[in-house]
Design an enzyme around this catalytic site. Structure first.
Site, PDB file in Angstrom:
ATOM      1  N   ASN A 144       0.834  -1.204   0.000  1.00 15.21           N
ATOM      2  CA  ASN A 144       0.000   0.000   0.000  1.00 15.21           C
ATOM      3  C   ASN A 144       0.871   1.257   0.000  1.00 15.21           C
ATOM      4  O   ASN A 144       0.389   2.349   0.268  1.00 15.21           O
ATOM      5  CB  ASN A 144      -0.900   0.010   1.235  1.00 15.21           C
TER       6      ASN A 144
ATOM      7  N   HIS B  98     -14.110  -2.436   5.361  1.00 12.54           N
ATOM      8  CA  HIS B  98     -12.987  -3.131   5.989  1.00 12.54           C
ATOM      9  C   HIS B  98     -13.404  -3.857   7.272  1.00 12.54           C
ATOM     10  O   HIS B  98     -14.282  -3.385   8.004  1.00 12.54           O
ATOM     11  CB  HIS B  98     -11.923  -2.083   6.329  1.00 12.54           C
TER      12      HIS B  98
ATOM     13  N   GLU C 237     -15.788   3.333   3.366  1.00 10.00           N
ATOM     14  CA  GLU C 237     -14.451   3.655   2.901  1.00 10.00           C
ATOM     15  C   GLU C 237     -14.587   4.654   1.745  1.00 10.00           C
ATOM     16  O   GLU C 237     -15.632   4.711   1.102  1.00 10.00           O
ATOM     17  CB  GLU C 237     -13.742   2.388   2.391  1.00 10.00           C
TER      18      GLU C 237
ATOM     19  N   SER D 182     -10.662  -1.085  -0.343  1.00 12.04           N
ATOM     20  CA  SER D 182      -9.307  -1.613  -0.262  1.00 12.04           C
ATOM     21  C   SER D 182      -9.076  -2.831  -1.144  1.00 12.04           C
ATOM     22  O   SER D 182      -7.950  -3.075  -1.560  1.00 12.04           O
ATOM     23  CB  SER D 182      -8.960  -1.936   1.187  1.00 12.04           C
TER      24      SER D 182
ATOM     25  N   ASP E  34     -13.770   6.439   6.037  1.00 17.12           N
ATOM     26  CA  ASP E  34     -12.454   5.835   6.251  1.00 17.12           C
ATOM     27  C   ASP E  34     -11.666   5.994   4.947  1.00 17.12           C
ATOM     28  O   ASP E  34     -11.936   5.316   3.959  1.00 17.12           O
ATOM     29  CB  ASP E  34     -12.633   4.362   6.631  1.00 17.12           C
TER      30      ASP E  34
ATOM     31  N   HIS F 191      -7.176   4.449   2.005  1.00 20.78           N
ATOM     32  CA  HIS F 191      -6.493   4.330   0.709  1.00 20.78           C
ATOM     33  C   HIS F 191      -6.584   5.613  -0.109  1.00 20.78           C
ATOM     34  O   HIS F 191      -6.162   5.642  -1.262  1.00 20.78           O
ATOM     35  CB  HIS F 191      -7.058   3.150  -0.077  1.00 20.78           C
TER      36      HIS F 191
ATOM     37  N   LYS G 175      -0.196   3.464   5.023  1.00 24.39           N
ATOM     38  CA  LYS G 175      -0.379   3.185   3.590  1.00 24.39           C
ATOM     39  C   LYS G 175       0.390   4.216   2.766  1.00 24.39           C
ATOM     40  O   LYS G 175       1.608   4.181   2.766  1.00 24.39           O
ATOM     41  CB  LYS G 175      -1.858   3.077   3.295  1.00 24.39           C
TER      42      LYS G 175
HETATM   43  C1  PLP Z   1      -5.829  -0.872   6.149  1.00 27.62           C
HETATM   44  C2  PLP Z   1      -7.137  -0.357   6.560  1.00 27.62           C
HETATM   45  C3  PLP Z   1      -7.416  -0.083   7.888  1.00 27.62           C
HETATM   46  C4  PLP Z   1      -6.463  -0.452   8.992  1.00 27.62           C
HETATM   47  O1  PLP Z   1      -5.393   0.403   9.014  1.00 27.62           O
HETATM   48  P1  PLP Z   1      -4.069  -0.057   9.796  1.00 27.62           P
HETATM   49  O2  PLP Z   1      -3.381   1.206  10.126  1.00 27.62           O
HETATM   50  O3  PLP Z   1      -3.322  -0.926   8.829  1.00 27.62           O
HETATM   51  O4  PLP Z   1      -4.533  -0.817  10.992  1.00 27.62           O
HETATM   52  C5  PLP Z   1      -8.615   0.481   8.211  1.00 27.62           C
HETATM   53  N1  PLP Z   1      -9.532   0.764   7.262  1.00 27.62           N
HETATM   54  C6  PLP Z   1      -9.298   0.491   5.965  1.00 27.62           C
HETATM   55  C7  PLP Z   1     -10.334   0.830   4.971  1.00 27.62           C
HETATM   56  C8  PLP Z   1      -8.103  -0.088   5.570  1.00 27.62           C
HETATM   57  O5  PLP Z   1      -7.879  -0.380   4.296  1.00 27.62           O
END
Ligand code: PLP
Length: 396
Positions: free
Chosen positions: A48, A134, A178, A182, A207, A210, A242
């Protein structure tokens, strides 16, 4: 044999049989996206680290410098002395980057989502989550004791119907999505989500794991990209692991919302604060991410090159135009076979299988980086074209 031992062995054998066994492989040090794995040099299409900051020398130097000043660990929870000037600087930079008054750092995105929903979802409150959200969002809703409704992926008309049909008098629900999915790589319909939330009096949580670093002017993510106000999106989560290339996560919002989180988020209260050196590294990465626009330009040029190449070779075209370009292949066995063939050709592309993705949609999750070059992309495309038919013929 103990009962536990027996149960574990049986579980592992079943996973292996179904093609669901996951393997960790210890790689040797390398500059991403190049990988050294099992004694071979491979081009990675798995991380990522979309902007190539995870192994940037300036970020690593900032980490080392700060480690000499601050040591290795924060030594306490944030409210018990673990919070440092390095945390405060990072939080200020993050708030500025996304255009919100304040930000609160968490150890991971997983913990940010647990803390956030735990703080703002009273037991029994309704939470509407996109079908493909997620695992951390779903776990967070469950842990909070929410009544969880999963709406069809990206379908704001279905969401509006569900919201309208929800029982009255339960208190304002939350909608969680999101921004960039992801495993699918497509975008959430933010205008529709904002409209749904407004019509239903719901609180929208985005969220942007990405999207932060990749989307918007200077990589500020989906909020500056869309010009979304605090009323539109009161709660914003993103990770620093990421595109930022470091580790950690944050929630951004109004002064009162973030202060409430400081008081109530259990995954911030009852855990050791992020090491100050990591905060310094993330702060340095934020500067690079903001000022080095060539990284985003190169990344998106690669995305277009990859998609053109897929179309030219008659391969399936993924739904999104971002750095996550998954090719759905169906069965876990076929995904594993394709992944193995690509590896033989020098490309590391992991097979993503259930429960990370819905049954029947195992896929190769190709992710692109600004630090790939055109030859990497073209080479992967050729290897994909060659493997696609062959692996398909070999495995149902
Ligand atoms: C990767 C991810 C997370 C978790 O993030 P980390 O810092 O790796 O724990 C949370 N939400 C989404 C949408 C993700 O892709």
């Amino acid at each position: 044999m103990s009962g536990l031992e027996e149960a574990c062995r049986q579980d592992l054998a079943e996973r292996e049989e179904a093609g669901f066994l996951r393997r960790r492989e210890a790689r040797a040090p390398s500059r991403l996206p190049r990988l050294r794995l099992g004694g071979r040099r491979l081009v990675g299409f798995a991380s990522n680290d979309y902007l190539g900051l995870a192994t940037d020398a300036r970020v690593a130097r900032a980490l080392a410098r700060a480690a000499r000043r601050w040591g290795a660990g924060a030594a306490a929870a944030a409210t018990l002395g673990g919070y440092s000037e390095a945390h405060a600087s990072l939080e200020e930079a993050l708030a500025r980057a996304v255009g919100r008054p304040r930000a609160l750092v968490f150890s991971t995105g997983y913990m940010a989502n647990l803390g956030l929903l735990g703080a703002f979802v009273p037991r029994g409150r309704r939470v509407y989550a996109d079908r493909l959200d997620h695992a951390s969002i779903l776990d967070a809703a469950r842990l909070a004791g929410a009544r969880l409704t999963r709406y069809p992926h990206g379908d704001t008309e279905a969401l509006a119907r569900l919201l309208a049909g929800g029982p009255a008098g339960e208190g304002p629900p939350l909608i969680v999505s999101e921004s960039v999915f992801s495993m699918e790589g497509d975008r959430a319909p933010l205008p529709g989500l904002v409209a749904c939330a407004r019509a239903a009096g719901a609180t929208l949580v985005i969220d942007d794991a990405h999207g932060f670093g990749v989307l918007g002017p200077e990589g500020g993510g989906c909020l500056p990209e869309g010009g979304w106000s605090e009323e539109d999106v009161p709660l914003y989560v993103a990770t620093l692991g990421k595109a930022v290339g470091v580790f950690g996560a944050f929630v951004a919002g109004s002064e009162a919302v973030v202060e409430t989180l400081v008081q109530r988020a259990r995954t911030a209260l009852f855990t050791t604060a992020l090491p100050p050196a990591l905060c310094a590294a993330a702060t340095e990465a934020l500067v690079l991410l903001r000022t080095e626009d060539w990284r985003r330009r190169r990344l998106f040029a690669h995305v277009e090159r990859f998609r053109r190449g897929l179309a030219e070779r008659g391969l399936p075209l993924p739904p999104g135009r971002g750095p996550i370009q998954p090719l759905v292949v169906g069965s876990p066995a076929r995904a594993l076979a394709l992944s193995a063939r690509l590896r033989t050709a020098g490309y590391y592309v992991p097979a993503v299988r259930p429960p990370t993705v819905p049954p029947g949609t195992s896929r190769l999750r190709v992710s692109l980086s600004a630090l790939h070059d055109a030859r990497d992309i073209d080479g992967l495309l050729d290897a994909l074209a060659e493997s696609w038919g062959a692996a398909g013929a070999a495995v149902p």
